[in-house]
Design a protein around this motif. Structure first.
Motif, PDB file in Angstrom:
ATOM      1  N   GLY B  43       0.796  -1.228   0.000  1.00 46.01           N
ATOM      2  CA  GLY B  43       0.000   0.000   0.000  1.00 46.01           C
ATOM      3  C   GLY B  43       0.823   1.269   0.000  1.00 46.01           C
ATOM      4  N   GLY B  44       2.146   1.190   0.198  1.00 44.75           N
ATOM      5  CA  GLY B  44       2.976   2.391   0.383  1.00 44.75           C
ATOM      6  C   GLY B  44       2.949   3.357  -0.782  1.00 44.75           C
ATOM      7  N   PRO B  45       3.471   2.932  -1.946  1.00 44.01           N
ATOM      8  CA  PRO B  45       3.494   3.876  -3.068  1.00 44.01           C
ATOM      9  C   PRO B  45       2.102   4.326  -3.480  1.00 44.01           C
ATOM     10  CG  PRO B  45       4.944   1.994  -3.474  1.00 44.01           C
ATOM     11  CD  PRO B  45       4.141   1.669  -2.252  1.00 44.01           C
ATOM     12  N   ALA B  46       1.080   3.501  -3.136  1.00 42.57           N
ATOM     13  CA  ALA B  46      -0.289   3.854  -3.486  1.00 42.57           C
ATOM     14  C   ALA B  46      -0.929   4.765  -2.446  1.00 42.57           C
ATOM     15  CB  ALA B  46      -1.112   2.576  -3.656  1.00 42.57           C
ATOM     16  N   ALA B  47      -0.126   5.262  -1.497  1.00 44.38           N
ATOM     17  CA  ALA B  47      -0.586   6.219  -0.487  1.00 44.38           C
ATOM     18  C   ALA B  47      -1.681   5.654   0.402  1.00 44.38           C
ATOM     19  CB  ALA B  47      -1.063   7.526  -1.145  1.00 44.38           C
ATOM     20  N   LEU B  48      -1.603   4.340   0.679  1.00 42.28           N
ATOM     21  CA  LEU B  48      -2.671   3.727   1.484  1.00 42.28           C
ATOM     22  C   LEU B  48      -2.317   3.633   2.970  1.00 42.28           C
ATOM     23  CD1 LEU B  48      -3.969   1.007  -0.979  1.00 42.28           C
ATOM     24  CD2 LEU B  48      -5.118   3.089  -0.246  1.00 42.28           C
ATOM     25  N   LYS B  49      -1.130   4.129   3.396  1.00 44.25           N
ATOM     26  CA  LYS B  49      -0.720   4.203   4.810  1.00 44.25           C
ATOM     27  C   LYS B  49      -0.573   2.849   5.468  1.00 44.25           C
ATOM     28  CE  LYS B  49      -2.157   8.445   3.991  1.00 44.25           C
ATOM     29  NZ  LYS B  49      -2.848   8.154   2.761  1.00 44.25           N
ATOM     30  N   GLY B  50      -0.762   1.766   4.675  1.00 41.70           N
ATOM     31  CA  GLY B  50      -0.652   0.439   5.246  1.00 41.70           C
ATOM     32  C   GLY B  50      -1.121  -0.559   4.223  1.00 41.70           C
ATOM     33  N   SER B  51      -0.977  -1.838   4.573  1.00 36.29           N
ATOM     34  CA  SER B  51      -1.402  -2.881   3.648  1.00 36.29           C
ATOM     35  C   SER B  51      -2.212  -3.936   4.387  1.00 36.29           C
ATOM     36  CB  SER B  51      -0.179  -3.543   3.002  1.00 36.29           C
ATOM     37  OG  SER B  51       0.771  -2.585   2.622  1.00 36.29           O
ATOM     38  N   ASP B  52      -2.688  -3.574   5.595  1.00 38.46           N
ATOM     39  CA  ASP B  52      -3.364  -4.559   6.428  1.00 38.46           C
ATOM     40  C   ASP B  52      -4.781  -4.805   5.925  1.00 38.46           C
ATOM     41  OD1 ASP B  52      -1.043  -4.371   7.832  1.00 38.46           O
ATOM     42  OD2 ASP B  52      -1.862  -3.025   9.361  1.00 38.46           O
ATOM     43  N   GLY B  53      -5.106  -6.083   5.759  1.00 33.84           N
ATOM     44  CA  GLY B  53      -6.465  -6.455   5.374  1.00 33.84           C
ATOM     45  C   GLY B  53      -6.601  -6.643   3.875  1.00 33.84           C
ATOM     46  N   GLN B 327      13.859   6.743  15.387  1.00 31.68           N
ATOM     47  CA  GLN B 327      14.520   5.847  14.442  1.00 31.68           C
ATOM     48  C   GLN B 327      15.466   6.599  13.506  1.00 31.68           C
ATOM     49  OE1 GLN B 327      11.078   4.084  12.530  1.00 31.68           O
ATOM     50  NE2 GLN B 327      10.959   2.460  14.058  1.00 31.68           N
ATOM     51  N   GLY B 328      15.159   7.866  13.214  1.00 24.85           N
ATOM     52  CA  GLY B 328      16.000   8.636  12.300  1.00 24.85           C
ATOM     53  C   GLY B 328      15.798   8.264  10.845  1.00 24.85           C
ATOM     54  N   MET B 329      14.668   7.609  10.528  1.00 26.46           N
ATOM     55  CA  MET B 329      14.439   7.242   9.127  1.00 26.46           C
ATOM     56  C   MET B 329      14.027   8.475   8.343  1.00 26.46           C
ATOM     57  SD  MET B 329      15.120   4.099   8.417  1.00 26.46           S
ATOM     58  CE  MET B 329      14.510   4.077   6.748  1.00 26.46           C
ATOM     59  N   LEU B 330      14.739   8.713   7.242  1.00 27.73           N
ATOM     60  CA  LEU B 330      14.446   9.861   6.386  1.00 27.73           C
ATOM     61  C   LEU B 330      13.533   9.426   5.244  1.00 27.73           C
ATOM     62  CD1 LEU B 330      15.140  12.796   5.964  1.00 27.73           C
ATOM     63  CD2 LEU B 330      17.244  12.099   4.831  1.00 27.73           C
ATOM     64  N   PHE B 331      13.899   8.343   4.565  1.00 27.86           N
ATOM     65  CA  PHE B 331      13.061   7.800   3.497  1.00 27.86           C
ATOM     66  C   PHE B 331      12.958   6.287   3.673  1.00 27.86           C
ATOM     67  CE2 PHE B 331      14.918  11.592   1.403  1.00 27.86           C
ATOM     68  CZ  PHE B 331      13.726  12.301   1.294  1.00 27.86           C
ATOM     69  N   GLY B 332      11.747   5.767   3.509  1.00 30.08           N
ATOM     70  CA  GLY B 332      11.561   4.322   3.568  1.00 30.08           C
ATOM     71  C   GLY B 332      10.616   3.877   4.675  1.00 30.08           C
ATOM     72  N   ARG B 333      10.299   4.792   5.600  1.00 29.16           N
ATOM     73  CA  ARG B 333       9.341   4.448   6.651  1.00 29.16           C
ATOM     74  C   ARG B 333       8.299   5.546   6.712  1.00 29.16           C
ATOM     75  NH1 ARG B 333      12.297   1.054  10.823  1.00 29.16           N
ATOM     76  NH2 ARG B 333      13.546  -0.147   9.368  1.00 29.16           N
ATOM     77  N   GLY B 334       7.059   5.159   6.617  1.00 27.12           N
ATOM     78  CA  GLY B 334       5.992   6.142   6.803  1.00 27.12           C
ATOM     79  C   GLY B 334       5.859   7.100   5.629  1.00 27.12           C
ATOM     80  N   ASN B 335       6.794   7.035   4.668  1.00 29.87           N
ATOM     81  CA  ASN B 335       6.673   7.919   3.489  1.00 29.87           C
ATOM     82  C   ASN B 335       7.034   7.145   2.217  1.00 29.87           C
ATOM     83  OD1 ASN B 335       9.435   7.766   3.791  1.00 29.87           O
ATOM     84  ND2 ASN B 335       9.738   9.954   4.194  1.00 29.87           N
ATOM     85  N   ARG B 336       6.495   5.943   2.122  1.00 26.88           N
ATOM     86  CA  ARG B 336       6.845   5.087   0.987  1.00 26.88           C
ATOM     87  C   ARG B 336       6.274   5.621  -0.328  1.00 26.88           C
ATOM     88  NH1 ARG B 336       8.019  -0.182   2.430  1.00 26.88           N
ATOM     89  NH2 ARG B 336       8.371  -0.515   0.201  1.00 26.88           N
ATOM     90  N   GLN B 337       5.343   6.616  -0.235  1.00 29.10           N
ATOM     91  CA  GLN B 337       4.878   7.263  -1.471  1.00 29.10           C
ATOM     92  C   GLN B 337       6.022   8.002  -2.153  1.00 29.10           C
ATOM     93  OE1 GLN B 337       3.860   7.766   1.699  1.00 29.10           O
ATOM     94  NE2 GLN B 337       1.747   8.490   1.769  1.00 29.10           N
ATOM     95  N   LEU B 338       7.017   8.440  -1.330  1.00 24.06           N
ATOM     96  CA  LEU B 338       8.180   9.140  -1.885  1.00 24.06           C
ATOM     97  C   LEU B 338       9.158   8.069  -2.358  1.00 24.06           C
ATOM     98  CD1 LEU B 338       8.438  11.846   0.896  1.00 24.06           C
ATOM     99  CD2 LEU B 338       7.535  12.144  -1.420  1.00 24.06           C
ATOM    100  N   THR B 339       8.846   7.487  -3.481  1.00 24.16           N
ATOM    101  CA  THR B 339       9.611   6.356  -3.999  1.00 24.16           C
ATOM    102  C   THR B 339      10.927   6.836  -4.605  1.00 24.16           C
ATOM    103  OG1 THR B 339       8.538   6.595  -6.116  1.00 24.16           O
ATOM    104  CG2 THR B 339       7.510   5.087  -4.545  1.00 24.16           C
ATOM    105  N   ALA B 340      11.758   5.868  -4.955  1.00 24.07           N
ATOM    106  CA  ALA B 340      13.034   6.203  -5.590  1.00 24.07           C
ATOM    107  C   ALA B 340      12.805   7.042  -6.846  1.00 24.07           C
ATOM    108  CB  ALA B 340      13.783   4.914  -5.931  1.00 24.07           C
ATOM    109  N   ALA B 341      11.736   6.711  -7.599  1.00 29.57           N
ATOM    110  CA  ALA B 341      11.461   7.468  -8.827  1.00 29.57           C
ATOM    111  C   ALA B 341      11.143   8.927  -8.504  1.00 29.57           C
ATOM    112  CB  ALA B 341      10.297   6.824  -9.576  1.00 29.57           C
ATOM    113  N   VAL B 342      10.340   9.141  -7.459  1.00 30.88           N
ATOM    114  CA  VAL B 342       9.977  10.513  -7.072  1.00 30.88           C
ATOM    115  C   VAL B 342      11.222  11.270  -6.607  1.00 30.88           C
ATOM    116  CG1 VAL B 342       8.701  11.890  -5.387  1.00 30.88           C
ATOM    117  CG2 VAL B 342       7.596   9.927  -6.503  1.00 30.88           C
ATOM    118  N   LEU B 343      12.007  10.628  -5.739  1.00 34.07           N
ATOM    119  CA  LEU B 343      13.180  11.310  -5.166  1.00 34.07           C
ATOM    120  C   LEU B 343      14.204  11.627  -6.249  1.00 34.07           C
ATOM    121  CD1 LEU B 343      13.574   9.175  -1.919  1.00 34.07           C
ATOM    122  CD2 LEU B 343      12.647  11.484  -2.113  1.00 34.07           C
TER     123      LEU B 343
END
Lengths: 519, 401
Positions: B43-53, B327-343
């Protein structure tokens, strides 16, 4: 671990009101005779001497006491002093004894009664002392000229920020060079004064070695760099061995390098700021050089710089011309004044007396003793269960102080470093210093022995700490509810954060507590 | 893959194979188990905030999302194989680990013969229970907070746990900072056997009620044990303080006041960037990516493809992001919509990072992490970055992948 028996201690407790609430109406400390009729006839009475507009409508609301009562009250207050009377390993402050002879020298009327606006011809003695102290500091730092105007270490850091501004403005680069680089472990005044002088602040955090890497500095440097402002060692006692390379890189980028010598005690006469490449440095005479300090009282941040920056120094400056001493009041590129006249001259005189008495060999010995004492202390402190030091994996010796952590004690017992501090004063030693902001070490404390305290004093202080930590594990409530043997017990600090409750004057206290004020 | 000692290329004093490691550790039980939730992170790149269910997964697929967790698990297993040779693994069946581990070259024993075609939370729980019964030394899993919660529900803290970061949300303190870091931690687990130092870690997940109220907060679900390797395993996400500091507030206002005209600004998720949007008079999407042009919000809660479409029509762009506290995560947690292609499209030099100073200084080690899914981009983003912590104040931070 067997713990030694500690000496009994209890502070004096005088449960008496503050002086404003003492006395009886009409009681006097001293009664002056009325003037003779002839004097009044010749000079007039008070009513005629003092114009009506300057006369009080009501007498001042002063307490009415005898001289003896005033004396007794302040003696009691002195006995209730909470610190600076026991063993005081108050880290980052380099606690030193202020010799009585220095006080006597500064109190002599030939100095105490001088005024800086006297003619130079009548000031030659004091100007010679100021010039002599300048020469001593130039010798210790390799700088070309010192100024004693800044009223403390932070004021000297601010002076540097002002000189940085003037220097780049003179070169036409001020608009571009708007960044000052510092480290998270530099004294916070470096970042604060840089910001106060209008610069952007770029801060380097610590890395694995206990100081920021050269690569981090390189990432911070650019054609926007105006200056580097840094301490070394920092107040964890960690010396950055790459400092010469740092200064080179700052110079290559076009910036100035300022050495905040707040932690000079361990390196006195072991290094010279100019030889490391620095353009300017600062010494605290009220700390490292044996002059008194405390309570925001008179202090001196002696600021020195290389020949290239002398033109920008604050004026007036004491100069030697031929065999005479003179005061240079103005200079075209000077940043102007950061404080009145030539600085806190009685402090300069006391520092001069102390430094002359120590001599160059004495200074070196003092530096070495302070490092030795710290490392002895470190060996014993780390043997106490629950005590760890900042960056424990670093094996190189710390200099004149080490920052420790009581995180394990807090985790095991819930007793915090503040509780331990409060309990230690029950044994007649002074509260220890914790840490400058920011607290990157949890539950921190930072003792500094300097060259003053004897081995017996240091051992006793460590015994007190070991005893209190043992109590934290076995009788935590006693520690948490401390102090018990002090003039005052645990204080609720909430009032200090509440503007409605704090009061720094009697009038403010009456106002905020709704007591009727009549004058 | 490295040569095994039997080929004489490795010093015999340093065990390289799984079997040698097992002998060294003196243990007969399987040292490592792996569960891959193949749907985690979809669900990350699709801006769904999760993939549960199942419904979220279906929605993500409808938006064109592809499963990423297997790719990330494969990176870990490849890196692990390169380090320890062809070891034996206990794996969940089929797409949940066994297929992948065999392909990489591990000697695989599956927890079950039947592999479900469409996996669910129940399959994760069943596999975790089997791992517990086999008493594996370390349970590796690829997923996010949802997967971690499923495992915790099934077996509590009975096995040491380590997450290969593959979810959308990773508030829990059980995840390595990258798939390769997970491999290094797994290697440490293999080499140390039962003497591997462990520490407690939280199982947490996003507090959805708080998010609806405009706060980023976590709910604590339980506690497990993870390898005590601070440089490899990230702690629990720290919540944002109830009241942001004055310096950060002033900074957000300053940024809002100094946006360049005609520049497309992308604002990453989180309460810090939300303060900038609030200063612009807009209500940002707390857990989503929003776009602003000339003071106007031109896109809310953007998916990767929506963001790329905006970047197609606006050549001048900047990205403003906060970071994950604790955690100090800049990209990859909680902002998976900001994919490598976007960045890559925005450009590393056009990224502004905002944080409260104490949030940075609380990081142990003092490092920001990037895990974009593209190792080349991760390397490009690594080095030093200026993080803005207040008006006219910056802290230089190390960025590492």
């Amino acid at each position: 671990m067997s713990l030694p028996k500690l000496r009994q201690y209890h502070a004096a407790v005088w449960d008496e009101p503050i002086v404003m609430e003492m006395g009886r109406a009409g009681r006097r400390g001293m009664v002056f005779p009325t003037s003779d009729a002839e004097v009044s006839a010749a000079d007039g009475t008070l009513d005629t001497v003092i114009p009506a507009s300057a006369r009080r409508q009501h007498p001042p609301k002063l307490p009415e006491l005898s001289e003896f009562e005033v004396q007794r009250h302040y003696l009691h207050l002195a006995q209730e002093t909470l610190g600076m009377m026991g063993i005081s390993l108050f880290g980052t402050c380099t606690m030193k004894y202020n010799p009585r002879v220095s006080e006597l020298v500064a109190a002599r009327p030939w100095l105490a009664e001088l005024h800086p606006n006297q003619s130079e011809e009548t000031l030659q003695g004091v100007l010679e002392i100021v010039h002599g102290m300048n020469q001593i500091l130039c010798e210790l730092s390799g700088m070309a000229q010192f100024v004693f105007q800044p009223g403390g270490g932070a004021d000297a850091a601010y002076t540097h920020a002002c000189i940085t501004r003037a220097y780049h403005e003179h070169r036409g680069e001020l608009a571009q060079r708007n960044e000052i680089i510092t480290t998270i472990q530099a004294h916070p005044c470096n970042a604060a004064t840089a910001a106060a002088a209008g610069f952007n602040v770029v801060t380097l955090p610590l890395e694995e070695a206990g100081y920021p890497s050269v690569a981090a500095l390189e990432a911070a440097l650019s054609d926007r760099t105006a200056a580097l402002m840094v301490n070394n060692p920092d107040d964890m006692g960690i010396y950055n061995p790459n400092i010469k390379r740092w200064v080179e890189l700052v110079h290559q980028a076009g910036g100035l390098a300022f050495y905040d010598h707040a932690n000079f005690n361990g390196v006195m006469s072991r290094l010279r700021a100019r030889e490391l490449g620095f353009d300017a440095c600062m010494f605290m005479l009220h700390k490292t050089f044996g002059a008194p300090k405390g309570g925001g009282g008179p202090a001196v941040g002696a600021y020195g710089c290389s020949e290239d920056l002398v033109a920008f120094l604050p004026r007036p400056l004491v100069r030697q011309v031929g065999g005479r001493y003179t005061i240079e009041h103005e200079a075209p590129l000077s940043v102007g004044r950061v404080r009145e006249f030539w600085g806190n001259i009685p402090q300069v005189v006391k520092a001069y007396a102390w430094t002359r008495a120590m001599g160059s060999d004495g200074l070196r010995q003092a530096a070495d003793i302070s490092v030795l004492a710290n490392n002895y202390m470190e060996r014993r402190l780390l043997a106490i269960p629950g005590v760890s030091k900042s960056f424990p994996e670093l094996s190189s010796p710390r200099l004149e102080m080490t920052r420790y952590s009581l995180a394990k004690v807090a985790e095991d017992t819930g007793v915090t470093v503040l509780d331990i501090q409060n309990r230690m004063v029950d044994f007649g030693v002074d509260a220890f210093w914790l840490s400058h902001e920011p607290w990157i070490v949890p539950e921190p404390f930072t003792p500094e022995a300097g060259e003053l305290w004897s081995k017996e004093d240091i051992d006793y202080w460590i015994d007190v700490l070991a005893t209190v930590i043992d109590e934290a594990y076995n009788d935590p409530d006693t520690v948490r509810s401390a102090p018990h043997c002090q003039a005052i017990h645990k204080v609720d600090g909430a009032g200090a954060d509440d503007p409605q409750r704090w009061a720094t004057t009697w009038r403010a206290y009456q106002y905020k507590h709704s007591i009727q004020v009549t004058s | 893959m490295r040569s095994s000692p039997s080929h004489g290329k490795q010093p015999t004093s340093s065990p390289r194979t799984y079997f040698e490691l097992m002998v060294k550790a003196g243990a007969a039980r399987p040292r490592l188990g792996i569960i891959v939730n193949p749907l985690a992170g979809i669900g990350g790149p699709a801006a769904l905030k999760g993939s549960d269910g199942a419904a979220t997964v279906a929605e993500a697929r409808a938006r064109g999302a592809r499963p990423e967790a297997p790719l990330r698990a494969e990176r870990t297993l490849q890196a692990l194989a390169a380090r320890v040779g062809p070891a034996e693994l206990l794996a969940a069946p089929g797409a949940m680990g066994a297929d992948l581990a065999r392909r990489v070259g591990f000697s695989v024993k599956a927890t079950s013969r039947s592999a479900p075609s469409e996996t669910s939370a129940l399959d994760t729980r069943v596999a975790a229970t089997a791992m517990r019964d086999a008493d594996v030394g370390l349970l590796l899993f690829a997923g996010g907070d949802g997967t971690a919660r499923d495992i915790h529900d099934a077996i509590g803290d009975q096995l040491p746990l380590l997450g290969i970061p593959a979810g959308v949300k990773m508030h829990s303190g059980v995840f390595a900072h990258s798939p390769e870091a997970a491999a290094r931690a797994a290697e440490a687990a293999l080499r140390n056997g039962p003497s591997l130092p462990l520490r407690g870690a939280d199982i947490a997940d996003v507090d959805e009620q708080a998010a609806r109220d405009g706060r980023v907060a976590s709910i604590l679900y339980g506690s497990v044990r993870v390898p005590d390797l601070p440089r490899l395993v990230l702690p629990t996400k720290a919540g944002s303080p109830a009241q942001p500091g004055a310096e950060l507030q002033a900074l957000c206002r300053e940024i809002a006041d100094t946006l360049e005209p005609s520049c497309l600004y992308l604002f990453g998720p989180g309460s810090t960037t939300a303060m900038v949007l609030a200063a612009l008079g807009a209500r940002g999407t707390l857990l989503g990516v929003d776009a602003v042009l000339d003071g106007q919000v031109v896109g809310k809660d953007l998916t990767e493809s929506q963001t790329l479409a905006l970047l197609d029509t606006h050549l001048d762009s900047r990205l403003v992001v906060g970071l994950v506290g604790g955690q100090g995560m800049l990209f990859g947690r909680g902002n998976r919509q900001l994919t490598a292609a976007v960045l890559s499209r925005v450009g590393a030099d056009r990224i502004t990072v905002l944080s409260a100073a104490d949030k940075l200084l609380a990081l142990t080690p003092p490092t920001l992490w990037v895990d974009t899914g593209d190792p080349v981009l991760d390397k490009h983003l690594s080095g030093y970055i200026r993080v803005r912590v207040g008006p006219r104040q910056q802290i230089i931070m190390t960025v590492s992948s």
